[in-house]
Design a protein around this motif. Structure first.
Motif, PDB file in Angstrom:
ATOM      1  N   ILE A 196       0.853  -1.183   0.000  1.00  0.00           N
ATOM      2  CA  ILE A 196       0.000   0.000   0.000  1.00  0.00           C
ATOM      3  C   ILE A 196       0.892   1.238   0.000  1.00  0.00           C
ATOM      4  CG2 ILE A 196      -1.773   1.244   1.286  1.00  0.00           C
ATOM      5  CD1 ILE A 196      -2.651  -1.450   2.419  1.00  0.00           C
ATOM      6  N   LEU A 197       0.496   2.233  -0.777  1.00  0.00           N
ATOM      7  CA  LEU A 197       1.309   3.442  -0.919  1.00  0.00           C
ATOM      8  C   LEU A 197       1.521   4.143   0.415  1.00  0.00           C
ATOM      9  CD1 LEU A 197       2.763   5.300  -2.891  1.00  0.00           C
ATOM     10  CD2 LEU A 197       0.612   6.536  -3.174  1.00  0.00           C
ATOM     11  N   SER A 198       0.529   4.151   1.260  1.00  0.00           N
ATOM     12  CA  SER A 198       0.675   4.821   2.558  1.00  0.00           C
ATOM     13  C   SER A 198       1.711   4.119   3.429  1.00  0.00           C
ATOM     14  CB  SER A 198      -0.660   4.894   3.282  1.00  0.00           C
ATOM     15  OG  SER A 198      -1.125   3.598   3.578  1.00  0.00           O
ATOM     16  N   GLU A 199       1.779   2.789   3.337  1.00  0.00           N
ATOM     17  CA  GLU A 199       2.786   2.060   4.108  1.00  0.00           C
ATOM     18  C   GLU A 199       4.188   2.377   3.603  1.00  0.00           C
ATOM     19  OE1 GLU A 199       1.827  -2.052   3.909  1.00  0.00           O
ATOM     20  OE2 GLU A 199       0.060  -1.853   5.176  1.00  0.00           O
TER      21      GLU A 199
ATOM     22  N   LEU B 254       9.339   5.239   4.527  1.00  0.00           N
ATOM     23  CA  LEU B 254      10.372   6.201   4.135  1.00  0.00           C
ATOM     24  C   LEU B 254      10.462   7.350   5.133  1.00  0.00           C
ATOM     25  CD1 LEU B 254       9.771   6.335   0.292  1.00  0.00           C
ATOM     26  CD2 LEU B 254      11.703   5.317   1.487  1.00  0.00           C
ATOM     27  N   PHE B 255       9.312   7.815   5.609  1.00  0.00           N
ATOM     28  CA  PHE B 255       9.284   8.911   6.576  1.00  0.00           C
ATOM     29  C   PHE B 255       9.985   8.529   7.872  1.00  0.00           C
ATOM     30  CE2 PHE B 255       7.021  11.041  10.100  1.00  0.00           C
ATOM     31  CZ  PHE B 255       7.372  12.354   9.811  1.00  0.00           C
ATOM     32  N   TYR B 256       9.657   7.355   8.399  1.00  0.00           N
ATOM     33  CA  TYR B 256      10.281   6.918   9.642  1.00  0.00           C
ATOM     34  C   TYR B 256      11.754   6.586   9.461  1.00  0.00           C
ATOM     35  CZ  TYR B 256       5.788   6.842  12.020  1.00  0.00           C
ATOM     36  OH  TYR B 256       4.615   7.207  12.586  1.00  0.00           O
ATOM     37  N   SER B 257      12.134   6.130   8.290  1.00  0.00           N
ATOM     38  CA  SER B 257      13.555   5.884   8.023  1.00  0.00           C
ATOM     39  C   SER B 257      14.342   7.179   8.042  1.00  0.00           C
ATOM     40  CB  SER B 257      13.728   5.195   6.676  1.00  0.00           C
ATOM     41  OG  SER B 257      13.116   3.947   6.668  1.00  0.00           O
ATOM     42  N   VAL B 258      13.793   8.204   7.426  1.00  0.00           N
ATOM     43  CA  VAL B 258      14.464   9.510   7.416  1.00  0.00           C
ATOM     44  C   VAL B 258      14.539  10.074   8.829  1.00  0.00           C
ATOM     45  CG1 VAL B 258      14.244  11.904   6.619  1.00  0.00           C
ATOM     46  CG2 VAL B 258      13.923  10.023   5.023  1.00  0.00           C
TER      47      VAL B 258
END
Length: 72
Positions: A6-9, A14-18
């Motif tokens: 899913i695109l949101s996942e 990516l957000f949490y990785s950054v």
């Protein structure tokens, strides 16, 4: 397989990785500011293995803490 992604996942991963990388960088800068000697010089030029192990263990522990916070 790709239908289940899913695109949101993907975006949240990516957000949490950054965020995790930024927090690790901030932790390194704090350690660098608080240390009474230049860390890079001690590890690279003076071959201070114990300092390298200490910094590595700090990064591993920060990664575990950040992962636990993200997963909770």
């Amino acid at each position: 397989m790709f239908d289940q992604i899913i695109l949101s996942e993907l975006i949240s991963m990516l957000f949490y990785s950054v965020i995790g990388m930024v927090l690790m960088y901030i932790a390194y800068k704090i350690i660098e500011i608080l240390s009474p000697f230049p860390i890079v010089k001690e590890i690279e030029e003076d071959q201070n293995t114990s300092l390298a192990i200490l910094i590595g263990s700090v990064f591993v522990s920060m990664a575990i803490i950040i992962a636990a916070v993200i997963l909770s």
